[in-house]
Design a protein around this motif. Structure first.
Motif, mmCIF file in Angstrom:
data_model
loop_
_atom_site.group_PDB
_atom_site.id
_atom_site.type_symbol
_atom_site.label_atom_id
_atom_site.label_comp_id
_atom_site.label_asym_id
_atom_site.label_seq_id
_atom_site.Cartn_x
_atom_site.Cartn_y
_atom_site.Cartn_z
ATOM 1 N N LEU A 2 0.832 -1.215 0.000
ATOM 2 C CA LEU A 2 0.000 0.000 0.000
ATOM 3 C C LEU A 2 0.862 1.258 0.000
ATOM 4 C CD1 LEU A 2 -2.996 0.627 2.431
ATOM 5 C CD2 LEU A 2 -2.302 1.926 0.447
ATOM 6 N N ILE A 3 1.701 1.425 1.015
ATOM 7 C CA ILE A 3 2.606 2.578 1.067
ATOM 8 C C ILE A 3 4.028 2.042 1.119
ATOM 9 C CG2 ILE A 3 3.291 4.658 2.344
ATOM 10 C CD1 ILE A 3 0.491 4.738 3.562
ATOM 11 N N HIS A 4 4.932 2.607 0.329
ATOM 12 C CA HIS A 4 6.294 2.096 0.280
ATOM 13 C C HIS A 4 6.926 2.139 1.669
ATOM 14 C CE1 HIS A 4 10.356 1.228 -0.931
ATOM 15 N NE2 HIS A 4 9.893 0.906 -2.128
ATOM 16 N N GLU A 5 7.596 1.040 2.026
ATOM 17 C CA GLU A 5 8.102 0.899 3.398
ATOM 18 C C GLU A 5 9.152 1.940 3.753
ATOM 19 O OE1 GLU A 5 9.091 -3.221 3.648
ATOM 20 O OE2 GLU A 5 6.977 -3.804 3.494
ATOM 21 N N ASN A 6 9.983 2.319 2.767
ATOM 22 C CA ASN A 6 10.988 3.357 3.044
ATOM 23 C C ASN A 6 10.315 4.668 3.437
ATOM 24 O OD1 ASN A 6 12.938 1.532 2.378
ATOM 25 N ND2 ASN A 6 13.285 2.347 0.311
ATOM 26 N N ILE A 7 9.237 4.977 2.736
ATOM 27 C CA ILE A 7 8.511 6.217 3.030
ATOM 28 C C ILE A 7 7.936 6.162 4.445
ATOM 29 C CG2 ILE A 7 6.468 7.587 2.407
ATOM 30 C CD1 ILE A 7 7.052 6.954 -0.510
ATOM 31 N N VAL A 31 -7.703 4.463 18.424
ATOM 32 C CA VAL A 31 -6.863 4.301 17.231
ATOM 33 C C VAL A 31 -5.682 5.261 17.295
ATOM 34 C CG1 VAL A 31 -6.889 4.363 14.713
ATOM 35 C CG2 VAL A 31 -8.952 3.674 15.954
ATOM 36 N N HIS A 32 -4.483 4.719 17.405
ATOM 37 C CA HIS A 32 -3.300 5.569 17.533
ATOM 38 C C HIS A 32 -2.315 5.437 16.381
ATOM 39 C CE1 HIS A 32 -4.541 6.785 21.467
ATOM 40 N NE2 HIS A 32 -4.490 5.559 21.956
ATOM 41 N N TYR A 33 -2.442 4.340 15.610
ATOM 42 C CA TYR A 33 -1.437 4.056 14.581
ATOM 43 C C TYR A 33 -2.059 3.662 13.252
ATOM 44 C CZ TYR A 33 2.031 3.737 18.335
ATOM 45 O OH TYR A 33 2.853 4.016 19.397
ATOM 46 N N TYR A 34 -1.291 3.924 12.209
ATOM 47 C CA TYR A 34 -1.532 3.273 10.927
ATOM 48 C C TYR A 34 -0.655 2.027 10.933
ATOM 49 C CZ TYR A 34 -0.832 2.132 6.016
ATOM 50 O OH TYR A 34 -0.732 1.459 4.827
ATOM 51 N N GLY A 60 -2.339 -10.009 4.314
ATOM 52 C CA GLY A 60 -0.942 -10.427 4.217
ATOM 53 C C GLY A 60 0.001 -9.283 3.899
ATOM 54 N N ASP A 61 1.201 -9.639 3.441
ATOM 55 C CA ASP A 61 2.285 -8.675 3.194
ATOM 56 C C ASP A 61 1.800 -7.447 2.412
ATOM 57 O OD1 ASP A 61 3.569 -10.816 4.282
ATOM 58 O OD2 ASP A 61 5.084 -11.013 2.710
ATOM 59 N N GLY A 62 2.157 -6.282 2.913
ATOM 60 C CA GLY A 62 1.896 -5.045 2.196
ATOM 61 C C GLY A 62 0.524 -4.451 2.441
ATOM 62 N N GLN A 63 -0.360 -5.206 3.114
ATOM 63 C CA GLN A 63 -1.718 -4.700 3.348
ATOM 64 C C GLN A 63 -1.796 -3.987 4.697
ATOM 65 O OE1 GLN A 63 -3.866 -8.541 2.344
ATOM 66 N NE2 GLN A 63 -4.922 -7.130 0.987
ATOM 67 N N VAL A 110 -4.480 5.065 -0.625
ATOM 68 C CA VAL A 110 -5.228 4.618 0.557
ATOM 69 C C VAL A 110 -6.723 4.536 0.228
ATOM 70 C CG1 VAL A 110 -5.908 5.231 2.915
ATOM 71 C CG2 VAL A 110 -3.513 5.427 2.222
ATOM 72 N N ILE A 111 -7.225 5.522 -0.501
ATOM 73 C CA ILE A 111 -8.643 5.499 -0.903
ATOM 74 C C ILE A 111 -8.900 4.277 -1.788
ATOM 75 C CG2 ILE A 111 -10.393 6.647 -2.315
ATOM 76 C CD1 ILE A 111 -9.089 9.340 -1.342
ATOM 77 N N HIS A 112 -7.988 4.020 -2.696
ATOM 78 C CA HIS A 112 -8.106 2.866 -3.586
ATOM 79 C C HIS A 112 -8.173 1.570 -2.774
ATOM 80 C CE1 HIS A 112 -6.751 -0.203 -6.500
ATOM 81 N NE2 HIS A 112 -7.388 0.547 -7.361
ATOM 82 N N TYR A 113 -7.324 1.492 -1.774
ATOM 83 C CA TYR A 113 -7.271 0.296 -0.925
ATOM 84 C C TYR A 113 -8.570 0.131 -0.139
ATOM 85 C CZ TYR A 113 -5.693 -3.010 2.631
ATOM 86 O OH TYR A 113 -5.580 -4.099 3.457
ATOM 87 N N ILE A 114 -9.041 1.226 0.465
ATOM 88 C CA ILE A 114 -10.287 1.158 1.241
ATOM 89 C C ILE A 114 -11.448 0.770 0.326
ATOM 90 C CG2 ILE A 114 -11.953 2.526 2.579
ATOM 91 C CD1 ILE A 114 -9.601 4.073 3.751
#
Length: 198
Positions: A2-7, A31-34, A60-63, A110-114
């Motif tokens: 979803l969001i690049h891990e480095n970012i 809710v405190h975290y993404y 799973g991974d990346g979600q 994020v909108i796309h994912y939701i």
DNA sequence: ACATTAACTGTTA
DNA sequence: TAACAGTTAATGT
């Protein structure tokens, strides 16, 4: 992903490890975290009053987990529990919103994912109101396969256990087993040493 | 640990 | 009342 891990790391995220069955967040928590899965499998579920489990989704991974609760002021309506050993990226809520402001393309992602998650919800809410259990299982299995590039018959192995399929459909394990056997008889799927291929 | 089977119970078409 | 899904328990992989 979803969001690049480095970012995520550059913007204040940390990595937390979870063992199988460990709780990442619980129904009613603030809710405190993404959260974004770096590695591992996580289930989103609720427990009914009688202790039976309903699984909303297995991710799973990346979600990401529980992202929609970041956008309302309500506590989590579900639990989030590690299935396997997991490494989860945790980005504090404030940093998450700062990131969305700075990078509109991430907002869109994020909108796309939701939107994708909502699409699944629609399909499953309809599916779970269907009476015929064979049809329920068949729709779920097809949904799971729909993310694969390879659309060939019997090319995709279902990695969920029968129990997980049961909790995802609200059926009993035995009913899932019976339904899968009927689908095999109808040549809609293949079973090889207990593994389901569709 | 997960999958299967059987025998039984309750519900429903 | 026959079919069928859930329950329980035992057995198989």
């Amino acid at each position: 992903m979803l969001i690049h891990e480095n970012i995520l790391m550059e913007n204040g995220a940390s990595i937390k490890n979870f063992k199988p069955k460990e709780i990442i967040f619980e129904e009613g928590n603030l809710v405190h975290y993404y959260f974004q899965i770096h590695q591992g499998e996580v289930k989103i579920n609720n427990y009914n009053a009688d202790g039976t489990e309903f699984i909303h989704n297995i991710l799973g991974d990346g979600q990401s987990l529980g992202e929609s609760s970041l956008f309302n002021e309500k506590p989590y309506p579900t639990n989030s529990i590690a299935i396997s050993d997991c490494k989860i990226l945790c980005l504090p809520k404030n940093d998450f919103f700062k990131l969305l402001k700075e990078k509109p393309e991430i907002s869109v992602a994020v909108i796309h994912y939701i939107s994708e998650r909502m699409y699944y919800k629609m399909i499953m809410i309809k599916n779970n109101s269907v009476k015929n259990p064979v049809e329920k299982v068949w729709t779920l299995l097809n949904y799971l396969k729909s993310f694969q590039f390879n659309k060939d018959a019997f090319s995709f192995q279902i990695r969920h256990t029968r129990q997980e399929l049961a909790c995802l459909t609200g059926l009993a394990v035995e009913t899932v087993i019976r339904s899968v056997k009927i689908l095999e008889k109808e040549h809609k799927l293949l079973i090889q040493n207990g593994k389901i291929f569709i």
